[in-house]
Structure formats: structure tokens, C-alpha cells
Write a protein that holds these residues in place. Structure first.
Motif, mmCIF file in Angstrom:
data_model
loop_
_atom_site.group_PDB
_atom_site.id
_atom_site.type_symbol
_atom_site.label_atom_id
_atom_site.label_comp_id
_atom_site.label_asym_id
_atom_site.label_seq_id
_atom_site.Cartn_x
_atom_site.Cartn_y
_atom_site.Cartn_z
ATOM 1 N N ALA A 41 0.837 -1.205 0.000
ATOM 2 C CA ALA A 41 0.000 0.000 0.000
ATOM 3 C C ALA A 41 0.870 1.253 0.000
ATOM 4 O O ALA A 41 0.568 2.233 -0.686
ATOM 5 C CB ALA A 41 -0.931 -0.006 1.209
ATOM 6 N N ARG A 42 1.954 1.203 0.751
ATOM 7 C CA ARG A 42 2.878 2.350 0.776
ATOM 8 C C ARG A 42 3.510 2.572 -0.600
ATOM 9 O O ARG A 42 3.598 3.697 -1.084
ATOM 10 C CB ARG A 42 3.964 2.110 1.816
ATOM 11 N N GLU A 46 3.160 5.810 -3.022
ATOM 12 C CA GLU A 46 4.341 6.535 -3.488
ATOM 13 C C GLU A 46 4.486 6.519 -5.003
ATOM 14 O O GLU A 46 5.389 7.148 -5.546
ATOM 15 C CB GLU A 46 5.589 5.958 -2.828
ATOM 16 N N GLY A 47 3.611 5.783 -5.685
ATOM 17 C CA GLY A 47 3.621 5.769 -7.137
ATOM 18 C C GLY A 47 4.586 4.778 -7.765
ATOM 19 O O GLY A 47 4.933 4.909 -8.943
ATOM 20 N N HIS A 53 -1.025 -3.046 -9.074
ATOM 21 C CA HIS A 53 -1.362 -4.352 -9.643
ATOM 22 C C HIS A 53 -0.952 -5.478 -8.689
ATOM 23 O O HIS A 53 -1.720 -6.421 -8.453
ATOM 24 C CB HIS A 53 -0.691 -4.519 -11.007
ATOM 25 N N ALA A 54 0.255 -5.383 -8.135
ATOM 26 C CA ALA A 54 0.747 -6.402 -7.214
ATOM 27 C C ALA A 54 -0.096 -6.440 -5.940
ATOM 28 O O ALA A 54 -0.432 -7.520 -5.433
ATOM 29 C CB ALA A 54 2.214 -6.136 -6.867
ATOM 30 N N ARG A 58 -2.375 -9.553 -4.608
ATOM 31 C CA ARG A 58 -2.133 -10.187 -3.302
ATOM 32 C C ARG A 58 -3.398 -10.212 -2.457
ATOM 33 O O ARG A 58 -3.694 -11.197 -1.797
ATOM 34 C CB ARG A 58 -1.016 -9.439 -2.560
ATOM 35 N N ILE A 59 -4.131 -9.120 -2.500
ATOM 36 C CA ILE A 59 -5.380 -9.058 -1.735
ATOM 37 C C ILE A 59 -6.392 -10.067 -2.275
ATOM 38 O O ILE A 59 -7.051 -10.765 -1.514
ATOM 39 C CB ILE A 59 -5.941 -7.625 -1.728
ATOM 40 N N ARG A 60 -6.501 -10.174 -3.579
ATOM 41 C CA ARG A 60 -7.441 -11.136 -4.175
ATOM 42 C C ARG A 60 -7.070 -12.580 -3.855
ATOM 43 O O ARG A 60 -7.948 -13.452 -3.809
ATOM 44 C CB ARG A 60 -7.515 -10.937 -5.685
ATOM 45 N N ALA A 61 -5.790 -12.835 -3.626
ATOM 46 C CA ALA A 61 -5.330 -14.196 -3.352
ATOM 47 C C ALA A 61 -5.528 -14.607 -1.896
ATOM 48 O O ALA A 61 -5.385 -15.786 -1.562
ATOM 49 C CB ALA A 61 -3.851 -14.325 -3.724
#
Length: 84
Positions: A41-42, A46-47, A53-54, A58-61
Motif C-alpha cells: 500500500a505504501r 508513493e507511485g 497491480h501487485a 495479493r489481496i485477491r489471493a
């Protein structure tokens, strides 16, 4: 110590204590997962290229149980920040 620095130190302390509690109560693997999401998230904020995407992947998994613990960890952390 400046007020802002003191607050930052208190928040870091509370975050470390919360991390210790997560490790003790949920295990090191779930602590590592929470840290992965936090750092992702950080990086997104920070862009960093590809971070969003990553993070979404990860959240969906996550299993429902993992997601529940991660959400609780973030909720408690924000409650602690507000108390500080």
C-alpha cells in the motif's frame, strides 16, 4: 523533542507492539502477510510502478480468514494512531 517527532515515535512504538501481538496471536506468517500488504500500500501511494497491480493481486489471493486478520490489524492500527 518536537511534538510531531514525539507523535511519530509513539505511533512507531504502538505499531511495533501491535506487530508483536499479531505474531503471538495469529503467527508469523499472518504478520508477514500484513506487512506485505502494508508495504504494498505504501509503494502504491508513493507511485511505484506495478505496485497497485501487485497489491490488488495479493489481496485477491487472500483467504477469507487471512483478509479478516489483515483488516482487523489495519483497523486496530488506525485506532491506536487516533489514540496517540
Amino acid at each position: 523533542m518536537e511534538k510531531r517527532e514525539k507523535l511519530g515515535a509513539e505511533i512507531r512504538f504502538l505499531g511495533r507492539v501491535l506487530g508483536d501481538v499479531i505474531k503471538e496471536q495469529a503467527g508469523a506468517a499472518l504478520y508477514d502477510l500484513e506487512e506485505e500488504v502494508r508495504l504494498g500500500a505504501r509503494a502504491r501511494r508513493e507511485g511505484t510502478a506495478g505496485a497497485e497491480h501487485a497489491l490488488v493481486g495479493r489481496i485477491r489471493a487472500m483467504t477469507d480468514g487471512e483478509a479478516r486478520i489483515v483488516v482487523r490489524a489495519f483497523t486496530i492500527f488506525f485506532d491506536l494512531m487516533n489514540l496517540a
